[in-house]
Write a protein that holds these residues in place. Structure first.
Motif, mmCIF file in Angstrom:
data_model
loop_
_atom_site.group_PDB
_atom_site.id
_atom_site.type_symbol
_atom_site.label_atom_id
_atom_site.label_comp_id
_atom_site.label_asym_id
_atom_site.label_seq_id
_atom_site.Cartn_x
_atom_site.Cartn_y
_atom_site.Cartn_z
ATOM 1 N N LEU B 389 0.823 -1.219 0.000
ATOM 2 C CA LEU B 389 0.000 0.000 0.000
ATOM 3 C C LEU B 389 0.856 1.268 0.000
ATOM 4 N N VAL B 390 1.924 1.261 0.820
ATOM 5 C CA VAL B 390 2.707 2.492 0.940
ATOM 6 C C VAL B 390 3.425 2.856 -0.368
ATOM 7 N N GLU B 391 3.537 1.912 -1.268
ATOM 8 C CA GLU B 391 4.171 2.193 -2.563
ATOM 9 C C GLU B 391 3.141 2.648 -3.599
ATOM 10 N N THR B 392 1.893 2.788 -3.173
ATOM 11 C CA THR B 392 0.813 3.088 -4.099
ATOM 12 C C THR B 392 0.538 4.592 -4.152
ATOM 13 N N PRO B 393 0.442 5.168 -5.348
ATOM 14 C CA PRO B 393 0.161 6.618 -5.445
ATOM 15 C C PRO B 393 -1.110 7.025 -4.706
ATOM 16 N N CYS B 394 -2.134 6.173 -4.734
ATOM 17 C CA CYS B 394 -3.391 6.520 -4.052
ATOM 18 C C CYS B 394 -3.152 6.763 -2.566
ATOM 19 N N PHE B 395 -2.187 6.047 -1.997
ATOM 20 C CA PHE B 395 -1.856 6.227 -0.586
ATOM 21 C C PHE B 395 -0.897 7.396 -0.422
ATOM 22 N N GLN B 396 0.107 7.446 -1.303
ATOM 23 C CA GLN B 396 1.147 8.463 -1.144
ATOM 24 C C GLN B 396 0.617 9.869 -1.394
ATOM 25 N N ARG B 397 -0.236 9.983 -2.418
ATOM 26 C CA ARG B 397 -0.678 11.335 -2.797
ATOM 27 C C ARG B 397 -2.143 11.576 -2.454
ATOM 28 N N GLY B 398 -2.827 10.540 -2.068
ATOM 29 C CA GLY B 398 -4.248 10.700 -1.785
ATOM 30 C C GLY B 398 -4.572 10.361 -0.347
ATOM 31 N N ALA B 399 -5.842 10.103 -0.110
ATOM 32 C CA ALA B 399 -6.294 9.840 1.255
ATOM 33 C C ALA B 399 -6.618 8.368 1.450
ATOM 34 N N MET B 400 -6.117 7.541 0.551
ATOM 35 C CA MET B 400 -6.452 6.124 0.658
ATOM 36 C C MET B 400 -5.811 5.509 1.898
ATOM 37 N N SER B 401 -6.583 4.680 2.569
ATOM 38 C CA SER B 401 -6.058 3.917 3.700
ATOM 39 C C SER B 401 -6.659 2.527 3.635
ATOM 40 N N CYS B 402 -6.243 1.677 4.550
ATOM 41 C CA CYS B 402 -6.836 0.330 4.606
ATOM 42 C C CYS B 402 -8.346 0.438 4.795
ATOM 43 N N LEU B 403 -8.754 1.452 5.591
ATOM 44 C CA LEU B 403 -10.171 1.595 5.911
ATOM 45 C C LEU B 403 -10.986 2.136 4.735
#
Lengths: 165, 650
Positions: B389-403
């Motif tokens: 997940l931490v390598e994913t742009p959605c997580f790095q640049r967005g608000a994506m989380s496991c939840l």
């Protein structure tokens, strides 16, 4: 027409029975409603001794003690009312019903309460065994009381008064 | 006579005495007497049974890691008193049942007098009453022996004495691990609460015992490795475990906040929260307000990065900077500070640089750690989703989380996808514009599996639990990546019958991806078949699973898969054989055949040749026949198989 049964020397008089059940009923009500307040406080203050999931059996037992105690207190009052209105009820069975009901009023809530004081891995403590004994006595008391109602129609209104021994 | 007994008898006598006294009837008195005697006798029996139950439980508890540790942990039963709904939803999850006491409610293995053998040693599983036992070579002896041999191999200790006959012991099963697909078991050391693994695991789907080495992707000649729960599994299979520095020594006394992954794994220690909320006024102020309670962590109220870190305590590939310190302080809840300070993520993309600084013991684990990643650093084993997940742009640049997609309390236990997050709904939370141009983007029909975002962007390229699992590093299909890393791309995992060249052309035509130069078998043969026959053990396992994956079979057809899957029946890696036979059984011609993936090698070869003899491609339509390589091509690919030893430790 049957007359009110004359009490045997060992039997309690109607007045004594009525007074006893009024006292037991109201004081039981006081005790078990107070227990309800205590349980409510345990909830309000989130006391883990009562609310923790490990103490679920205790919570159930004490809730049952509160419920049975309160209900049986009301039954004691009902018994006093019934005895008062059935003066022709033979003193002997009335005495047995009276003491059975009082014993049930002690054993059932007392058994539940004790069952929650000592708890064994989800099982209630030994006190729970008092509950079936109380249940049998309650059955006897209710049965005798129900049967006593056959004397209800035998008593002329004028004789419906409490007499002391 | 105990106080409890005395009080009960006194109460009984006090209640019945007036009745017996006043009743002149001998029947009534006899009845009262009978009730008293019956209650006393019943009490005696009750008491002795309760005592026996309590004693058995206490004996078990003495052998288990103590569920009590400093740090302000209060355990889930305390949480339940105020949060019954959350407790109930957590109680359904496999997180709770990850580690359990061995009881009739938790044990799912067959303990009805089972005798099993593995590598010449005999194991007898049996049940007595509510207790479970295994008779085996003393696991403490086996563990000490394995340690001596390892030390000798590394030049750190003397040569172990010649092998003597190991002592036999009957051990009570103390703990269970797992409750979803399989279950492993543990037995306790004589002193302390060390837990040793039982080298057999029970598979639920097959309802059979299999050696522990055969449920993990390990080189076929791997020696049996006795495991100790206390310094390994406790890190993530219990709440806030403290192994103790001498966790591997006899007499170790490990402790945990709670067995299994419980409330305080995610919410942190609850003591301060419990203490603060004894006050009803405070509680009702919180109920009526909109702010959270600062005395406890709610992952739904912290930032997306933080909430993901909470899952990433365990769902990540990490290493301890100071292993000895970890043995002492254990896994304390780290939300108060960053977990990376003492347990950083393993940087998969620079494993080589990292291992240069390691000592001999750490390097010894290099093979296993290397198995965590594809060549480009992407995680390839399950249970490490946060690292992806931490390598994913959605997580790095967005608000994506496991939840964003998962929920502990509002989900089904199997995958814990939050309600309403099935299908494309999860992605539409941020990428809502694709709702109206879905088919324009996917080039697949809207109802097709090719129009599900996660089938293309989160393909099953991680391996674990005897199956393929979705990658949590969200990427787009890339032929170049497949060529560089050997990681199958999403297109070829569904279009099993297509070559990499076909995929490259499609990606170029649809998304203007440059067409890489593709040489050799991958240029023309079905890429899936090439990876299945020629790949490393991890690739073979993934492809064998995809050959049974329903969306892929719907797209690619089924019957032509048989000759390829038959090649897995004599694969040297047992998990490849297991997955292969499971996929084979979805093909009508193979459904009735009885394969045993643990049968002796000769039997496995016979199974394969029998299957291939019975099957003929002549019945297939020409279009499907064309997907099957000539036998000599299949043989050539098998000969070129990547034989490097591979460990995919989940």
């Amino acid at each position: 027409m049957n007359r009110p049964a004359a009490p045997e020397p060992n039997d309690d008089s109607l007045a004594l029975v009525v007074r006893r059940h009024l006292r037991v009923g109201w004081f039981s009500l006081l005790v078990f409603l107070s227990l309800g307040l205590v349980l409510e406080a345990l909830h309000g203050l989130k006391v883990q001794f009562y609310l923790n999931a490990m103490n679920e059996t205790r919570r159930l037992m004490w809730t049952l003690a509160h419920a049975h105690g309160t209900l049986l207190a009301v039954v004691q009052l009902g018994f006093a009312f019934t005895a008062h209105h059935v003066p022709a009820w033979p003193a002997r069975t009335r005495t047995i019903a009276s003491y059975s009901l009082i014993a049930a009023g002690v054993l059932m809530p007392g058994g539940f309460f004790l069952g929650g004081v000592w708890v064994y891995a989800g099982d209630p403590g030994l006190g729970i065994l008092l509950v079936p004994v109380g249940g049998v006595l309650l059955f006897v008391a209710v049965l005798l009381t129900a049967l006593s109602l056959k004397h209800l129609k035998d008593v002329p209104p004028a004789s419906r008064r409490v007499t002391s021994k | 006579m105990s106080l409890e007994w005395s009080v009960a008898v006194l109460l009984l006598a006090a209640a019945l005495w007036p009745l017996a006294w006043k009743t002149r009837s001998w029947w009534a008195r006899a009845g009262a007497f009978f009730l008293i005697v019956a209650a006393l006798s019943g009490g005696f029996v009750w008491k002795s049974r309760a005592h026996h139950k309590l004693t058995a439980r206490q004996q078990l508890l003495q052998k288990l890691p103590a569920e009590s540790r400093p740090g302000g942990y209060v355990r889930s039963e305390t949480c339940r008193s105020c949060h019954p709904d959350q407790h109930a939803s957590w109680h359904r999850t496999f997180h709770r049942t990850m580690t359990q006491h061995a009881t009739p409610e938790s044990v799912r293995g067959n303990f009805t007098n089972q005798t099993l053998t593995w590598k010449g040693d005999e194991y007898q599983f049996r049940r007595r009453g509510d207790e479970f036992f295994v008779e085996m070579n003393d696991p403490a002896w086996a563990f000490a022996r394995a340690q001596q041999e390892t030390s000798f191999q590394r030049g750190l200790g003397p040569k172990p004495a010649p092998l003597e006959k190991p002592p036999r012991v009957e051990k009570r099963i103390t703990l269970t691990t797992g409750s979803h697909h399989m279950q492993a078991y543990w037995v306790a050391a004589e002193n302390g609460n060390q837990q040793f693994s039982v080298p057999f695991t029970y598979l639920f789907e097959e309802q059979r015992w299999v050696p522990r080495n055969d449920v993990f992707l390990l080189p076929p000649d791997s020696p049996p490795l006795p495991q100790v729960w206390n310094n390994n599994c406790l890190g993530c299979h219990a709440t806030a475990g403290q192994p103790e520095p001498g966790a591997l020594e006899p007499g170790a006394l490990t402790r945990v906040a709670e067995l299994g992954i419980a409330c305080e794994s995610c919410h942190g220690p609850g003591e301060a929260h419990v203490r603060a909320n004894i006050n009803p006024r405070r509680r009702y102020a919180l109920h009526r307000g909109t702010n959270g309670d600062p005395t406890i962590v709610n992952p739904a109220r912290v930032s997306s990065k933080k909430s993901s870190e909470i899952c990433g305590q365990c769902h990540a590939a990490r290493f301890s900077l100071d292993h000895k310190e970890w043995l002492t302080s254990g896994t304390d809840y780290w939300h108060r500070e960053s977990i990376d300070a003492n347990r950083p993520l393993i940087p998969g993309h620079k494993m080589r640089e990292l291992t240069n600084d390691w000592d001999a013991e750490q390097v010894a684990h290099k093979q296993a750690l290397a198995g965590y990643f594809w060549n480009d650093g992407m995680v390839r084993v399950s249970g490490r989703e946060y690292s992806g997940l931490v390598e994913t742009p959605c997580f790095q640049r967005g608000a994506m989380s496991c939840l964003s997609c998962h929920s502990m309390h509002k989900s089904e236990p199997a995958d814990q996808l939050a309600r309403g997050m099935e299908g494309n709904a999860a992605c539409y939370q941020c990428h809502g514009d694709f709702k109206t141009k879905l088919t324009q983007h996917t080039r697949h029909a809207a109802s097709s599996s090719g129009s599900l975002c996660y089938n293309c962007h989160m393909p099953h390229t991680t391996y674990g639990l005897l199956k393929g699992i979705r990658s949590h590093q969200i990427t787009s299909p890339s032929v170049q990546s497949s060529l560089d890393t050997g990681r199958p791309n999403a297109c070829n995992l569904c279009h099993l019958d297509q070559s990499l060249t076909w995929t490259a052309k499609q990606l170029n035509a649809w998304y203007r991806q440059p067409e890489p130069r593709i040489a050799g078998d991958l240029a023309s043969a079905p890429a899936s078949a090439v990876w299945l026959l020629r790949g490393d053990a991890g690739q073979r396992a993934l492809l064998a699973w995809h050959f049974g994956w329903e969306p892929a079979r719907q797209i690619s057809g089924t019957n032509w898969l048989l000759p390829y899957l038959a090649e897995t029946l004599d694969d040297p890696y047992s998990v490849v054989r297991y997955i292969g036979q499971r996929s084979l059984k979805q093909i009508p011609e193979a459904r009735r055949l009885d394969f045993d993936y643990l049968a002796p090698a000769a039997q496995r070869s016979l199974n394969k040749s029998t299957l291939l003899q019975r099957w003929s491609s002549e019945n297939l339509p020409p279009r499907e026949q064309a997907k099957i390589l000539p036998p000599q091509e299949i043989h050539k690919l098998r000969q070129a198989r990547d034989q490097r030893p591979m460990e995919l430790l989940e």
